[in-house]
Write a protein that holds these residues in place. Structure first.
Motif, PDB file in Angstrom:
ATOM      1  N   LYS A 245     -31.538  75.217  48.221  1.00 22.01           N
ATOM      2  CA  LYS A 245     -30.701  76.283  48.818  1.00 22.01           C
ATOM      3  C   LYS A 245     -31.450  76.977  49.957  1.00 22.01           C
ATOM      4  CE  LYS A 245     -27.750  77.319  44.855  1.00 22.01           C
ATOM      5  NZ  LYS A 245     -27.684  78.117  43.617  1.00 22.01           N
ATOM      6  N   SER A 246     -32.781  77.169  49.775  1.00 18.14           N
ATOM      7  CA  SER A 246     -33.530  77.860  50.829  1.00 18.14           C
ATOM      8  C   SER A 246     -33.766  76.944  52.034  1.00 18.14           C
ATOM      9  CB  SER A 246     -34.850  78.406  50.276  1.00 18.14           C
ATOM     10  OG  SER A 246     -35.745  77.334  50.034  1.00 18.14           O
ATOM     11  N   LEU A 247     -33.856  75.644  51.797  1.00 21.23           N
ATOM     12  CA  LEU A 247     -34.073  74.709  52.919  1.00 21.23           C
ATOM     13  C   LEU A 247     -32.807  74.446  53.716  1.00 21.23           C
ATOM     14  CD1 LEU A 247     -36.322  72.014  51.148  1.00 21.23           C
ATOM     15  CD2 LEU A 247     -37.043  73.535  52.999  1.00 21.23           C
ATOM     16  N   PHE A 248     -31.648  74.546  53.042  1.00 24.24           N
ATOM     17  CA  PHE A 248     -30.364  74.233  53.698  1.00 24.24           C
ATOM     18  C   PHE A 248     -29.398  75.405  53.497  1.00 24.24           C
ATOM     19  CE2 PHE A 248     -32.247  70.151  52.473  1.00 24.24           C
ATOM     20  CZ  PHE A 248     -32.092  69.359  53.599  1.00 24.24           C
ATOM     21  N   PRO A 249     -29.734  76.564  54.094  1.00 23.09           N
ATOM     22  CA  PRO A 249     -28.901  77.762  53.848  1.00 23.09           C
ATOM     23  C   PRO A 249     -27.470  77.609  54.354  1.00 23.09           C
ATOM     24  CG  PRO A 249     -30.517  78.152  55.589  1.00 23.09           C
ATOM     25  CD  PRO A 249     -30.846  76.822  55.014  1.00 23.09           C
ATOM     26  N   GLN A 250     -27.281  76.689  55.288  1.00 20.83           N
ATOM     27  CA  GLN A 250     -25.928  76.505  55.848  1.00 20.83           C
ATOM     28  C   GLN A 250     -25.013  75.753  54.891  1.00 20.83           C
ATOM     29  OE1 GLN A 250     -28.646  74.873  56.584  1.00 20.83           O
ATOM     30  NE2 GLN A 250     -28.257  72.761  57.230  1.00 20.83           N
ATOM     31  N   CYS A 251     -25.595  75.108  53.862  1.00 15.39           N
ATOM     32  CA  CYS A 251     -24.779  74.338  52.914  1.00 15.39           C
ATOM     33  C   CYS A 251     -24.418  75.203  51.709  1.00 15.39           C
ATOM     34  CB  CYS A 251     -25.529  73.089  52.459  1.00 15.39           C
ATOM     35  SG  CYS A 251     -25.690  71.876  53.798  1.00 15.39           S
ATOM     36  N   SER A 252     -23.292  74.873  51.068  1.00 17.46           N
ATOM     37  CA  SER A 252     -22.809  75.734  49.982  1.00 17.46           C
ATOM     38  C   SER A 252     -23.551  75.472  48.672  1.00 17.46           C
ATOM     39  CB  SER A 252     -21.303  75.530  49.789  1.00 17.46           C
ATOM     40  OG  SER A 252     -21.060  74.209  49.366  1.00 17.46           O
ATOM     41  N   GLY A 253     -24.267  74.375  48.606  1.00 23.63           N
ATOM     42  CA  GLY A 253     -25.021  74.056  47.385  1.00 23.63           C
ATOM     43  C   GLY A 253     -25.734  72.734  47.567  1.00 23.63           C
ATOM     44  N   TYR A 254     -26.361  72.260  46.481  1.00 27.79           N
ATOM     45  CA  TYR A 254     -27.196  71.052  46.559  1.00 27.79           C
ATOM     46  C   TYR A 254     -26.362  69.830  46.961  1.00 27.79           C
ATOM     47  CZ  TYR A 254     -31.298  68.223  45.046  1.00 27.79           C
ATOM     48  OH  TYR A 254     -32.381  67.403  44.976  1.00 27.79           O
ATOM     49  N   LEU A 255     -25.257  69.616  46.246  1.00 28.73           N
ATOM     50  CA  LEU A 255     -24.454  68.425  46.554  1.00 28.73           C
ATOM     51  C   LEU A 255     -23.918  68.467  47.976  1.00 28.73           C
ATOM     52  CD1 LEU A 255     -23.278  65.761  45.327  1.00 28.73           C
ATOM     53  CD2 LEU A 255     -21.168  67.050  44.977  1.00 28.73           C
ATOM     54  N   ASP A 256     -23.613  69.672  48.427  1.00 31.06           N
ATOM     55  CA  ASP A 256     -23.038  69.837  49.768  1.00 31.06           C
ATOM     56  C   ASP A 256     -24.004  69.356  50.853  1.00 31.06           C
ATOM     57  OD1 ASP A 256     -20.858  70.691  51.434  1.00 31.06           O
ATOM     58  OD2 ASP A 256     -22.086  72.418  52.021  1.00 31.06           O
TER      59      ASP A 256
END
Ligand code: GUN
Ligand code: ZN
Length: 435
Positions: A245-256
């Motif tokens: 989540k911290s590496l990909f803040p633009q995504c809504s979650g891990y799978l996203d």
């Protein structure tokens, strides 16, 4: 030329449906005195020996097994061959375990001779345990995958594998770049995908160790070649989920994260999927993606409990994975033993016919290979195992008290391991015989 036909007589069982969809009774076929007829490495027919023997061409060799149960070979939908030598490494949860044990062990695969040696040990171990198909991680080194595929090809096995893509958050000695990872993967795909019974899986290790560029390149590979798999890890450990989540803040979650890079498809297999929300399960189902349930690993690393009923509700495809070396056994029987306990801890049951399904046809469906393996449908590859009901003294004693088929199956799954596998066949050839 006459067909190379051979028949095998034993008690025979195979899954023909998911108990969650068709009910327990309609989920399998069982022949107490059964016959499996194999022609040119493929299943010709299966049924009652009394009926089929009468129709066998004169002179057909019939191999008989007493006190044995013959079934399709086991399917392991998630395993790491380079981690064979570091199985059972003490004390850590996922992220420290990777740094302290896994990455140093994988470093050694820059040496092709080491990769060759471990590939042989690994395949011996799979076959000793009755596993005839696996979805396999290599390391970041191209040579690790060459070693694996050439060892599998020599034995004519149906195997899926790929080179790890990992261009950040890992030691320098174990990283590629978005560009080199793409190029090396292409080379391996050209060399191995579709050769014999081999298939290639694009294999980003997990979201934290790939840059945006690398995940995009993985998506591009899937567009460029037909029938490729996508194999990675998903939502295994709570610290890992927070990190993503911290590496990909633009995504809504891990799978996203994976979804964003077009990595969800009918040939996508995600290991673990323990900490998923309903929307993520829904998205997995919508895209036909599969999840590998890896109970021995999940317990060993203290990752959590896989919620199989939730996956069933959402109609997500699920296979079984050993996840060696975080998993503690190559045995799918032992993996079912731990799966049963994972369900118990959540107040649920794992019926032995569902276990049979997960270990065979369910795995084949998760890998979209159910038209080739996982059951004894006519024309399928003759990949099968002969299990010994009396493999150990305790099993022999316990089996005397077992009255019904489901009871015997359950005992096999709780007490069975590599000692239970009397013989393993791949494409009609014996590839392991115990003792
Ligand atoms: N997540 C990223 N890499 C790995 C691995 O090698 N094993 C497991 N169990 N989880 C991972
Ligand atoms: Zn894994």
């Amino acid at each position: 030329m006459t067909a190379a036909r051979k028949a095998y007589r034993a008690s025979i069982i195979h899954s023909i449906g998911d108990p969650a969809e068709v009910g327990l009774e309609a989920s399998y076929e069982y022949f107490e005195d059964g016959l499996l007829v194999v022609t040119d490495g493929q299943i010709e027919s299966v049924g009652d020996a009394g009926i089929l023997l009468a129709h066998l061409p004169h002179g057909t060799e019939v191999v008989e097994y007493d006190d044995a149960l013959l079934m399709p070979g086991f399917i392991d939908t998630h395993i790491h061959y380079p981690q064979t030598g570091m199985i059972a490494s003490y004390g850590e949860q996922l992220l420290d375990w990777l740094n302290n044990y896994t990455f140093p062990a994988e470093k050694a695969f820059s040496d092709p001779a080491h990769a060759d040696e471990v590939a042989e040990i690994f395949l011996n171990e799979l076959l000793r345990n009755g596993t005839t198909t696996a979805l396999v991680f290599g390391t970041v080194h191209k040579a690790s995958v060459d070693a694996f595929f050439s060892a599998a090809d020599k034995r004519n096995l149906r195997m899926i594998a790929g080179k790890v893509l990992m261009d950040r958050n890992a030691p320098d000695y174990l990283t590629d770049t978005a560009e080199s990872g793409y190029r090396d993967s292409r080379e391996l795909i050209e060399r191995w995908h579709g050769k014999g019974r081999l298939h290639y899986a694009v294999t980003p290790r997990f979201a934290p160790t790939s840059s945006d560029e690398q995940l995009a390149a993985a998506g591009q590979l899937l567009q460029e070649y037909e029938g490729l798999y996508m194999h990675t890890h998903l939502s295994e450990n709570r610290d890992e989920v927070e990190w993503v989540k911290s590496l990909f803040p633009q995504c809504s979650g891990y799978l996203d994260v994976y979804d964003h890079f077009n990595l969800l498809s009918e040939r996508s297999v995600f290991a673990h999927g323990i900490h998923l929300c309903d929307d993520e399960c829904k998205r997995l189902a919508e895209t036909g993606s599969a999840v590998a349930f890896c109970p021995t690993s999940n317990l060993f690393l203290g990752s959590g409990l896989f919620n199989l009923p939730k996956m069933e509700q959402h109609k997500v495809h699920v296979g079984l994975g050993t996840d060696v070396g975080a998993g503690t056994s190559f045995s799918i029987l032992q993996t079912l033993n731990e799966a049963y306990k994972v369900m118990q801890l959540q107040g649920a049951k794992l019926n032995p016919f569902k276990s049979l399904y997960l270990a065979t046809l369910g795995g084949a469906r998760a890998l979209r290979l159910d038209d080739r393996i996982g059951s004894f449908a006519s024309g399928n590859d003759a990949d099968f195992v002969v299990l010994d009901y009396n493999a150990t003294q305790l099993m022999q004693y316990r089996m005397q008290q077992a009255k019904t088929l489901d009871e015997k199956l359950f005992v096999l799954m709780m007490l069975g391991d590599d000692r239970t596998v009397r013989e393993t066949f791949a494409a009609g050839q014996s590839v392991h015989r115990r003792g």
